[in-house]
Design an enzyme around this catalytic site. Structure first.
Site, PDB file in Angstrom:
ATOM      1  N   ASP A  97       0.876  -1.174   0.000  1.00 45.07           N
ATOM      2  CA  ASP A  97       0.000   0.000   0.000  1.00 45.07           C
ATOM      3  C   ASP A  97       0.914   1.224   0.000  1.00 45.07           C
ATOM      4  O   ASP A  97       1.431   1.602  -1.046  1.00 45.07           O
ATOM      5  CB  ASP A  97      -0.916  -0.105   1.224  1.00 45.07           C
ATOM      6  CG  ASP A  97      -1.922   1.027   1.352  1.00 45.07           C
ATOM      7  OD1 ASP A  97      -2.189   1.695   0.339  1.00 45.07           O
ATOM      8  OD2 ASP A  97      -2.441   1.254   2.454  1.00 45.07           O
ATOM      9  N   LYS A 125      -1.280  -1.277  -4.456  1.00 44.70           N
ATOM     10  CA  LYS A 125      -2.050  -0.026  -4.617  1.00 44.70           C
ATOM     11  C   LYS A 125      -1.072   1.050  -5.050  1.00 44.70           C
ATOM     12  O   LYS A 125      -0.633   1.870  -4.241  1.00 44.70           O
ATOM     13  CB  LYS A 125      -2.680   0.377  -3.281  1.00 44.70           C
ATOM     14  CG  LYS A 125      -3.939  -0.364  -2.909  1.00 44.70           C
ATOM     15  CD  LYS A 125      -4.543   0.261  -1.656  1.00 44.70           C
ATOM     16  CE  LYS A 125      -5.616  -0.613  -1.069  1.00 44.70           C
ATOM     17  NZ  LYS A 125      -6.021  -0.180   0.280  1.00 44.70           N
TER      18      LYS A 125
END
Ligand code: IMP
Ligand code: MG
Length: 183
Positions: A97, A125
């Site tokens: 992330d 992400k």
């Protein structure tokens, strides 16, 4: 819950990742180091898709003081990590992330003097990544949505789902009701 990545899509992609690792690490002393707890489902599938001799090990990290979407201070527990000296290591996590978890893992693992260290994750992400590092191997790039399943949790629930889903508000409320509400 809306399915973002189906069970079949995950299965196919994990097979491809296994093939990639098998090519890269043929004839090399590979250790796959799973980050607890989110990587356990991927770990179990990926090692069976990787056709080179390898060892499996586990490391854990907890982030304190963070929220669902922003990391706090990372505390790495490497008490379960075996001797990695001279070995090629792939740190395996569920998701990349912001990237802070993997950066902390690299620092912790380097203290064991491995021959090389790379990282592999199922999900990336990429729009949220704030560190210099990028994952060496990844399954899927995903948008900035909170996802659960296939090891990923909300409040420690949903890890057992065989797909990657986007929980709706009702799913999150139900999960919070089973224990301490997540921040
Ligand atoms: P990073 O340190 O920001 O890269 O975050 C990595 C950790 O945050 C992962 O190991 C997960 O535990 C958690 N995380 C980040 N995004 C999600 C998500 O969408 N669902 C569930 N957990 C997530
Ligand atoms: Mg996690």
């Amino acid at each position: 819950m809306r399915v973002l990545i189906s069970e079949a899509q995950i299965r196919d992609r994990v097979r491809e990742l296994g093939t990639q690792l098998s090519r890269e690490y043929a004839g090399r002393p590979l250790t796959i180091l799973g980050v607890l707890t989110g990587s356990v489902v991927l770990l179990a599938d990926l090692i069976r898709a990787t056709a080179v001799p390898l060892r499996v090990a586990l490391i854990s990290a907890s982030s304190y003081g963070g929220t669902r979407t922003s990391p706090g201070t990372l505390s790495v527990n490497s008490s379960l990590v075996p001797d990695l000296k001279g070995r090629d290591v792939v740190i395996l996590d569920d998701i990349f992330d912001t990237g802070h978890t993997l950066v902390g893992m690299f620092d912790a693992v380097k203290a064991f003097e491995p021959k090389s260290v790379k990282s592999a994750v199922l999900l990336w992400k990429s729009d949220r990544t704030t560190v210099e590092l990028i994952p060496d191997f990844y399954g899927f790039k995903i948008p900035d949505e909170f996802v659960v399943g296939y090891g990923l949790d909300y409040n420690d629930e949903f890890r057992h789902l065989p797909y990657i889903g986007i929980p709706d508000q009702d799913d999150l409320i139900a999960a919070s009701g089973h224990g301490t509400p997540a921040s």
